[in-house]
Every structure is written in C-alpha cells, then in structure tokens.
Design an enzyme around this catalytic site. Structure first.
Site, PDB file in Angstrom:
ATOM      1  CG  ASN A 211      83.161  40.537  33.949  1.00  0.00           C
ATOM      2  OD1 ASN A 211      82.342  41.398  34.726  1.00  0.00           O
ATOM      3  ND2 ASN A 211      84.009  41.276  33.161  1.00  0.00           N
ATOM      4  CG  PHE A 212      79.791  39.503  31.797  1.00  0.00           C
ATOM      5  CD1 PHE A 212      79.478  40.933  31.595  1.00  0.00           C
ATOM      6  CD2 PHE A 212      80.812  38.948  31.123  1.00  0.00           C
ATOM      7  CE1 PHE A 212      80.183  41.454  30.773  1.00  0.00           C
ATOM      8  CE2 PHE A 212      81.476  39.748  30.401  1.00  0.00           C
ATOM      9  CZ  PHE A 212      81.024  40.933  30.093  1.00  0.00           C
ATOM     10  CG  LEU A 213      77.255  38.010  40.294  1.00  0.00           C
ATOM     11  CD1 LEU A 213      76.463  36.531  39.969  1.00  0.00           C
ATOM     12  CD2 LEU A 213      77.913  38.161  41.537  1.00  0.00           C
TER      13      LEU A 213
ATOM     14  CB  THR B 168      87.057  44.105  39.145  1.00  0.00           C
ATOM     15  OG1 THR B 168      86.212  43.902  37.909  1.00  0.00           O
ATOM     16  CG2 THR B 168      88.429  43.939  38.942  1.00  0.00           C
TER      17      THR B 168
ATOM     18  CG  LEU C 112      86.939  42.996  28.960  1.00  0.00           C
ATOM     19  CD1 LEU C 112      86.495  41.962  27.948  1.00  0.00           C
ATOM     20  CD2 LEU C 112      87.436  44.295  28.247  1.00  0.00           C
TER      21      LEU C 112
HETATM   22  C1  LIG Z   1      88.583  29.463  41.545  1.00  0.00           C
HETATM   23  C2  LIG Z   1      87.531  29.578  40.721  1.00  0.00           C
HETATM   24  C3  LIG Z   1      86.673  30.753  41.831  1.00  0.00           C
HETATM   25  C4  LIG Z   1      85.523  31.406  40.934  1.00  0.00           C
HETATM   26  C5  LIG Z   1      84.841  32.468  41.927  1.00  0.00           C
HETATM   27  C6  LIG Z   1      85.335  33.851  42.257  1.00  0.00           C
HETATM   28  C7  LIG Z   1      84.452  34.670  42.773  1.00  0.00           C
HETATM   29  C8  LIG Z   1      83.724  35.373  41.882  1.00  0.00           C
HETATM   30  C9  LIG Z   1      82.938  36.458  42.710  1.00  0.00           C
HETATM   31  C10 LIG Z   1      81.956  36.896  41.762  1.00  0.00           C
HETATM   32  C11 LIG Z   1      82.478  38.004  41.031  1.00  0.00           C
HETATM   33  C12 LIG Z   1      81.826  38.888  40.063  1.00  0.00           C
HETATM   34  C13 LIG Z   1      82.287  39.956  39.339  1.00  0.00           C
HETATM   35  C14 LIG Z   1      81.076  40.826  38.789  1.00  0.00           C
HETATM   36  O1  LIG Z   1      80.437  40.607  37.855  1.00  0.00           O
HETATM   37  S1  LIG Z   1      81.021  42.264  39.315  1.00  0.00           S
HETATM   38  C15 LIG Z   1      79.351  42.816  38.621  1.00  0.00           C
HETATM   39  C16 LIG Z   1      78.274  42.269  39.558  1.00  0.00           C
HETATM   40  N1  LIG Z   1      76.982  42.631  38.947  1.00  0.00           N
HETATM   41  C17 LIG Z   1      76.115  43.649  39.120  1.00  0.00           C
HETATM   42  O2  LIG Z   1      76.391  44.614  39.982  1.00  0.00           O
HETATM   43  C18 LIG Z   1      74.772  43.601  38.378  1.00  0.00           C
HETATM   44  C19 LIG Z   1      73.506  44.064  38.843  1.00  0.00           C
HETATM   45  N2  LIG Z   1      73.388  43.359  40.288  1.00  0.00           N
HETATM   46  C20 LIG Z   1      73.082  42.012  40.519  1.00  0.00           C
HETATM   47  O3  LIG Z   1      72.814  41.474  39.467  1.00  0.00           O
HETATM   48  C21 LIG Z   1      72.968  41.772  41.745  1.00  0.00           C
HETATM   49  O4  LIG Z   1      73.001  42.476  42.896  1.00  0.00           O
HETATM   50  C22 LIG Z   1      74.089  40.602  42.121  1.00  0.00           C
HETATM   51  C23 LIG Z   1      74.349  39.505  41.487  1.00  0.00           C
HETATM   52  C24 LIG Z   1      75.468  41.399  42.241  1.00  0.00           C
HETATM   53  C25 LIG Z   1      73.906  40.303  43.766  1.00  0.00           C
HETATM   54  O5  LIG Z   1      72.719  39.577  43.801  1.00  0.00           O
HETATM   55  P1  LIG Z   1      71.809  40.028  45.211  1.00  0.00           P
HETATM   56  O6  LIG Z   1      71.975  41.794  45.145  1.00  0.00           O
HETATM   57  O7  LIG Z   1      70.541  39.549  44.840  1.00  0.00           O
HETATM   58  O8  LIG Z   1      72.569  39.510  46.254  1.00  0.00           O
HETATM   59  P2  LIG Z   1      72.265  38.114  46.873  1.00  0.00           P
HETATM   60  O9  LIG Z   1      70.989  38.131  47.873  1.00  0.00           O
HETATM   61  O10 LIG Z   1      71.723  36.975  46.152  1.00  0.00           O
HETATM   62  O11 LIG Z   1      73.481  37.584  47.519  1.00  0.00           O
HETATM   63  C26 LIG Z   1      74.181  38.250  48.657  1.00  0.00           C
HETATM   64  C27 LIG Z   1      75.565  37.952  48.758  1.00  0.00           C
HETATM   65  O12 LIG Z   1      76.375  38.219  47.355  1.00  0.00           O
HETATM   66  C28 LIG Z   1      77.003  38.907  47.666  1.00  0.00           C
HETATM   67  N3  LIG Z   1      77.751  39.873  46.461  1.00  0.00           N
HETATM   68  C29 LIG Z   1      76.934  40.946  46.031  1.00  0.00           C
HETATM   69  N4  LIG Z   1      77.142  41.513  45.036  1.00  0.00           N
HETATM   70  C30 LIG Z   1      78.478  40.745  44.657  1.00  0.00           C
HETATM   71  C31 LIG Z   1      79.261  41.054  43.993  1.00  0.00           C
HETATM   72  N5  LIG Z   1      79.233  41.901  42.975  1.00  0.00           N
HETATM   73  N6  LIG Z   1      80.428  40.296  43.965  1.00  0.00           N
HETATM   74  C32 LIG Z   1      80.553  39.296  44.814  1.00  0.00           C
HETATM   75  N7  LIG Z   1      79.505  39.006  45.789  1.00  0.00           N
HETATM   76  C33 LIG Z   1      78.629  39.815  45.681  1.00  0.00           C
HETATM   77  C34 LIG Z   1      76.930  39.821  49.030  1.00  0.00           C
HETATM   78  O13 LIG Z   1      78.327  40.426  49.632  1.00  0.00           O
HETATM   79  C35 LIG Z   1      76.384  38.742  49.654  1.00  0.00           C
HETATM   80  O14 LIG Z   1      77.290  37.956  50.178  1.00  0.00           O
HETATM   81  P3  LIG Z   1      77.668  38.186  51.883  1.00  0.00           P
HETATM   82  O15 LIG Z   1      78.085  39.413  52.096  1.00  0.00           O
HETATM   83  O16 LIG Z   1      76.517  37.777  52.638  1.00  0.00           O
HETATM   84  O17 LIG Z   1      78.981  37.292  52.088  1.00  0.00           O
END
Ligand SMILES: CCCCCCCCCCCCCC(=O)SCCNC(=O)CCNC(=O)[C@H](O)C(C)(C)COP(=O)(O)OP(=O)(O)OC[C@H]1O[C@@H](n2cnc3c(N)ncnc32)[C@H](O)[C@@H]1OP(=O)(O)O
Length: 572
Positions: A292-294, A328, A572
């Site tokens: 969470n909190f990306l 999520t 959350l």
């Molecule tokens: C085993 C352990 C595993 C652990 C990991 C499990 C996975 C966890 C996954 C994370 C779960 C997080 C759960 C929460 O916190 S969900 C809440 C997400 N946060 C926000 O919405 C806050 C406001 N937005 C931002 O801070 C940025 O816009 C974020 C950080 C969201 C993207 O930054 P930016 O806009 O500058 O993009 P980029 O140029 O760096 O990168 C683009 C790439 O990123 C992919 N992207 C965009 N948004 C998301 C998203 N919400 N989940 C997963 N991927 C996402 C996108 O499809 C593209 O990839 P692709 O389409 O080319 O493939």
C-alpha cells in the site's frame, strides 16, 4: 436508481463524476460491451456473462459490431480516407484530428479502439488539447469502467512493466472453467539480490524509513498529504494522519525494511510500503504481504519510478521468504482477481454538498436531502457496546468463522485482531478505528462490526478543508453462521448493525460512511441509503493465479444481491 448517483466517488483510484452509468444502467451495459469481439471475457467479470451462444448473444454481437463501425465512421470523418490505414500510419494524427465532441462520441462508441489509440500514442504524448482530453476520457473510462470485461484496459503489450511480472496477463484467461490455483513463479531466498537496483539518477537514493522516528513518519505523512490519491478533478485527496499511518504500517510483525523511500537530497519524494498478512484464497493460506501507499511526488510522475519501487518492495519482501502479495487500486492492471464498487452514505449531506462531493438531484432540494440522510439519535441493537480487551478472544473466534464465508480473506492471529480493532485510549493520538460488539444476555458475543477513519483534504473549497469519512471495516455475526445460512435473517441483522454503525459514526462527527460491494454488503447498502459511487476498487494478487472472486456487482456493475461477494479482505 438512487438520486445520489451523481456523487463523486472518493475511494482509492476513483474518479470521474459518473451519473450516466448510474442513471441508465442499461445504456452503460451496452456501451461497455466487449468491443474487441474476440475475447470471451477475462478475469472476474466472466462470472456473470449470461446468454452467450444464444440468439440474445447474437443480437448483442450485431449491435456491438454496428457501434464499432459507427465509431470508425466518426474517426474516418475526422481524418478522412481509410481509417484502419490512417490510424496505423499515424495514431497521433488520428487522435489529434478528433474534436472534443468527436472524442466523447468515439469513446462511448468504441472504448476498446480508443484505448488502442491511446496505447499506440504511448509515452510520446504531445500536449495537444485533443490528446489530453482523449487521455483524460480514457483514464476515466479505465478507472470507472467495467475493467475486467475487456475494454477498459490497455492491451497487454502496453503494460511494459506488468507484462514482466508474475501476475496473470490479459489475453491468457482460462476459458475452461476453474483451474488449479497456484503461484506463478517459484524462487529461493538465496537467489534474491541483497542490494536494491541502482537508481542511476544523480541525487536520488534509496532509504528505509524508520517510522518509529516521529520526524520520519511526518515526512511520509507530508508526501502523502501533497501527492497521494486524488479524484480526477483534483477536488479531494486522501489525507492519512500520522496516527492512521502508524496503525496501517505498524501492524503485528511489521518490518522496517518494508517501508521503502526514495530521497532526493534530503527530501522524501517517493514511498511504498507493505505489512505481513496471511492471505487465504479459497482453501489455500499464503504467508503474504499487503502492499500500500505507493506514492511518487507529482514532479516525478511518468518517469517509470513506480516499477522501480515495486521491484524494490518485492525484493525486500522476498528476502523474508514471502512470495505473494495482495494490493488494490482504482486502475486496471493485469489482472484483477476481483472488482468491487464503492458506495457512499451521506451523514452530513449539507457539507458534502458544499464541497462538491454530493450534488443535489435536479428533482430535489437541499432541505429534502438533509432530511433524507438524517440518522436516529440512538442505536437500537440491544447489548451493543464498544469492543473491550476482554472481548478479543470471542471476536477473534467469531470473525475467523465469519470470514470463512468468503473466497479471499485474511487469516488473522489474535494479536492482529487486537491491533486492527481495539482502540487504545491515548489522548495524544487520533483514534483510527471504532469497533463494537453485541453481548447477549448470557454474556456471549454474538456480533461485531468496525469502521475506520480516513480523511480527505478538500482542495478547492474555501469553506471546508477536509471530509471525515468512515470506512466500513470488518464485521461478523452469528446469524450468518447457521447451516444453511438464512439469508433473510442475515439481511435483517446486518441492516440493524449497519444502521447502528451509521448512528455511531454520526455521533463521532463523520461526514460520510463508505463501503465497498464486498462481503455481505449487498444485503444492506441500498436499504441503508448508500448510493453507488463511480469508482471501482480492483483486487490483485501478486505471484498467484486464482480463479475470479465475485466482487458483489454484476456484469452491469449493479449490486449482486443474489450472489453477494467472495471478497472478505478489506484494505486500507
Ligand atoms: C511478493 C511481494 C510482491 C510485492 C509487490 C506487489 C505489487 C504491488 C503493486 C503496487 C500496489 C500499490 C497499491 C497502492 O498503493 S494504490 C495507490 C497508488 N497511488 C496513487 O494513486 C497515488 C498518486 N499517484 C502516484 O503517486 C503515481 O501516479 C503512481 C506511483 C501511482 C504511479 O507513478 P507514475 O504515474 O509516475 O508511473 P510511472 O511512470 O512511474 O510507472 C508507470 C508504470 O506503473 C504502473 N502503475 C501505475 N499506477 C500503479 C498502481 N497504482 N499500482 C501498480 N502499478 C501502477 C503503470 O501501469 C505503469 O506500468 P506498465 O503499465 O507500463 O506496466
């Protein structure tokens, strides 16, 4: 449909003012039909696709085809000549050739092709108004549309990062019914790198945030305060206070290494986090993590930092021998295991109206709306009282049994129940969670429910600076545990409990009560005057291939009161 259908959904990843869909579900259903024509359906939405192979399906297909060709005509008119060739030759030109009206028309006629164009446009997007409008529309569509049914997602090739990850991919859906659920990638801890990937950008460096240090916690709070999830119109932004963050990020067995940041100089400019959780997917319990909190500073968006952060959190989680995660989001990624919908129940309608969260329906008046959402002064359930430490064993046992009703749910230890549900009286910190139990005459705990606080900053109002939202958290009732379950009794009981939750939330000065279509919520949402929001919340599993889990809404995105939801995980 309820008149509050225009309400903007402020849930995670949420979005555009919806209304059309809510006002005319039939229309929305048609418009959201799979324009690609070739895919039998993907992911969670497959669950409820009636009529395939029938005359009805053939008629639908014909209608879709005609819409598709109409959409192409719109494009052909705008750019002239042979549409297919023109698009292939220069997708940017095709987008720019459309007027905003044409874009709107085109989007509604053929969202799949619209998304194709957008994907083809890729990162070379110019600033032209048409492109921006197009992109905006497309994103709204992505965030509010019926994601898993095929049209509100990019084609797989455009998910440059996600195509490389161990997640189910679009286009690889199993068409043959339930399959064996399993991890997608098997690794060993000794093969996981012990150092992070180099950031290779001057001035940026990885940091592990020490959230026991108040100063560092304040930095995370500040980053999220300015840059975390907003609605499309940038009217509201989630506002996590330090005490809510502490509650979220320091649950039992939390690990400092799972609070990952990137600093530029001294400034924290990106963050991602995880906490451990046991995830049950049907009969399998996976030792997992909840991510969470990306969040990335607005000035650093679009620079592919998110994949780097996600890879880093994966690495540090893998180093603990944990290979699965749940997360999520409002956006469509490959590939949701379930899709749920947000619902909102006004508690302070006047304030929600003033900040632009709830519009006044055209056929109504503010005074009527205020009256409509008034709640009772007192709770009605006999034996209802706040949860105390002495109830924890009983609540743990009751919740454990109740969560077994669902396909996807956490398996909580007692200490996790204590952490997530028991409010520790502390005048120095803001209360994060409110939990209540019903104690029967014999002293037995028969029911339990909880809700948590999540404020949103109101960005554009001069009158109010924030909205206090209560989010329905976990609940359980013995009445849902009879064999077989008497749905009518369960419905009555849940309505009593949630009706009281609204009264208690109002007393705590909450402005709105939010809930998703998950668990058994479809049994009370409408009765308790929750209105459908326009946002969807997609559930994802990392490194685990699971059959779709019902999200509590049907193929038309309407509450599915017959099948309810298989999601018993509240994030959350
Ligand atoms: C085993 C352990 C595993 C652990 C990991 C499990 C996975 C966890 C996954 C994370 C779960 C997080 C759960 C929460 O916190 S969900 C809440 C997400 N946060 C926000 O919405 C806050 C406001 N937005 C931002 O801070 C940025 O816009 C974020 C950080 C969201 C993207 O930054 P930016 O806009 O500058 O993009 P980029 O140029 O760096 O990168 C683009 C790439 O990123 C992919 N992207 C965009 N948004 C998301 C998203 N919400 N989940 C997963 N991927 C996402 C996108 O499809 C593209 O990839 P692709 O389409 O080319 O493939």
């Amino acid at each position: 449909m309820p008149e509050e259908s225009k309400q903007v959904d402020k849930g995670k990843g949420k979005a555009a003012p919806q209304s059309e869909e809510a006002k005319a579900p039939e229309k929305a259903a048609v418009e959201s039909g799979d324009e690609s024509g070739s895919e039998a359906g993907d992911g969670a939405a497959d669950q409820a696709t009636p009529g395939s192979g029938s005359a009805e399906a053939a008629a639908k297909k014909k209608k879709k085809k005609s819409k598709r060709s109409k959409a192409k005509q719109v494009l052909a008119q705008a750019i002239g000549g042979n549409t297919d060739q023109a698009i292939a030759a220069n997708p940017m030109k095709a987008i720019n050739a459309l007027s905003n009206e044409q874009i709107t028309e085109f989007m509604s006629l053929n969202p799949a092709l619209a998304n194709e164009l957008l994907s083809a446009n890729g990162s070379s997007s110019s600033d032209s108004t048409a492109t921006e409008a197009f992109k905006q529309l497309s994103l709204q569509q992505i965030m509010t549309g019926l994601a898993t049914s095929g049209k509100n997602r990019k084609d797989m090739a455009s998910y440059k990062f996600w195509a490389t990850q161990p997640v189910p991919q679009f286009g690889q859906e199993e068409k043959q019914g339930p399959f064996e659920e399993r991890p997608l990638r098997v690794q060993k801890v000794e093969d996981i790198p012990t150092v992070p990937e180099s950031l290779a950008i001057d001035g940026f460096r990885w940091v592990t945030m020490d959230l026991t240090d108040d100063k560092q916690m304040a930095e995370v709070e500040k980053l999220l305060y300015g840059h975390y999830v907003e609605d499309d119109e940038a009217m509201f932004r989630f506002k996590y206070s330090k005490s809510i963050l502490k509650w979220s990020l320091m649950s039992p067995d939390w690990k400092k290494q799972w609070h990952v940041g990137i600093r530029h100089g001294d400034t924290l400019c990106a963050f991602i986090s995880a906490v451990p959780v046991n995830i049950r997917v049907r009969e399998n319990v996976l030792p997992g993590s909840e991510v969470n909190f990306l969040c990335i500073h607005k000035k650093l968006r679009g620079k592919r930092l998110a994949p780097i952060l996600i890879k880093e959190i994966t690495r540090v989680i893998n180093l603990e021998g944990i290979w699965q995660a749940i997360y999520t989001g409002g956006i469509v990624l490959p590939r949701p295991v379930s899709t749920t919908r947000y619902f909102h129940r006004a508690l302070n309608w006047q304030k929600l109206y003033e900040v632009g969260f709830s519009p006044c329906p055209t056929n109504s008046k503010p005074a009527f709306q205020v009256r409509k959402y008034k709640v009772a002064d007192q709770t009605a359930t006999r034996g209802l009282r706040p949860l105390e430490a002495k109830d924890l064993d009983a609540v743990h046992d009751l919740l454990e049994r109740y969560l077994k009703r669902f396909d996807l749910a956490p398996v909580f230890k007692r200490e996790e129940c204590e952490h997530w549900f028991l409010n520790k009286e502390d005048p120095t910190t803001e209360q994060a969670v409110w939990s209540y139990v019903v104690e029967g005459p014999n002293g037995k705990i028969t029911d339990f429910f909880s809700f948590y606080l999540l404020e949103s900053s109101v960005i554009k109002s001069t009158k109010h600076s924030s909205i206090r939202a209560a989010y329905l958290f976990y609940y359980a009732t013995e009445i849902g545990l009879t064999t077989p379950v008497d749905k009518s009794n369960l419905k009555t009981r849940l309505n009593e409990l949630v009706g009281d939750a609204l009264v208690l939330a109002k007393k705590q000065n909450f402005d709105v009560f939010n809930a998703l279509s998950l668990m058994d919520n479809a049994l009370f949402l409408e009765e308790q005057k929750f209105g459908p929001g326009d946002g969807q919340l997609h559930y994802y599993l990392f490194n685990y291939k699971a059959n779709p889990v019902a999200g509590g809404v049907d193929a038309q995105n309407l509450l599915d009161k017959d099948n309810l939801s298989g999601v018993g995980f509240v994030m959350l």
